[in-house]
Design a protein around this motif. Structure first.
Motif: not given
Length: 90
Positions: A21-27, A45-51, A61-66
């Motif tokens: 259950d780790i949030p995923i940010a995609r950049f 979506q990312l604003v909500h996730m990081f807030e 903790l969050y995960m980054h995916a390309l």
């Protein structure tokens, strides 16, 4: 260590290092471990996730995916994460 709280047992299997259950940010760029980068987060979506993440106790903790093409491809089914496509397939 360092005054950080442990993750709840349901979130991490300490013997394997598996984090659930780790949030995923995609950049659009590759990020390396411990790399420091400033972002202008404007996608709702990312604003909500990081807030939401920062409103919880540490560790944050969050995960980054390309994501090729960045924000332009957030809704592109070609770049959907497995299990999140419209057909639900993995």
């Amino acid at each position: 260590p360092g005054g950080q709280k442990e993750l709840p047992p349901q979130a991490m299997a300490s013997d394997t290092g598996l984090i659930r259950d780790i949030p995923i940010a995609r950049f659009r760029m590759v990020l390396l471990p411990f790399q420091q980068v400033s972002f202008n987060i404007f996608q709702p979506q990312l604003v909500h996730m990081f807030e939401t993440l920062l409103a919880t106790p540490k560790p944050w903790l969050y995960m980054h995916a390309l994501l090729p093409g960045g924000a332009e491809n957030l809704g592109n089914p070609e770049y959907a994460l497995p299990g999140l496509a419209s057909d639900g397939g993995i």
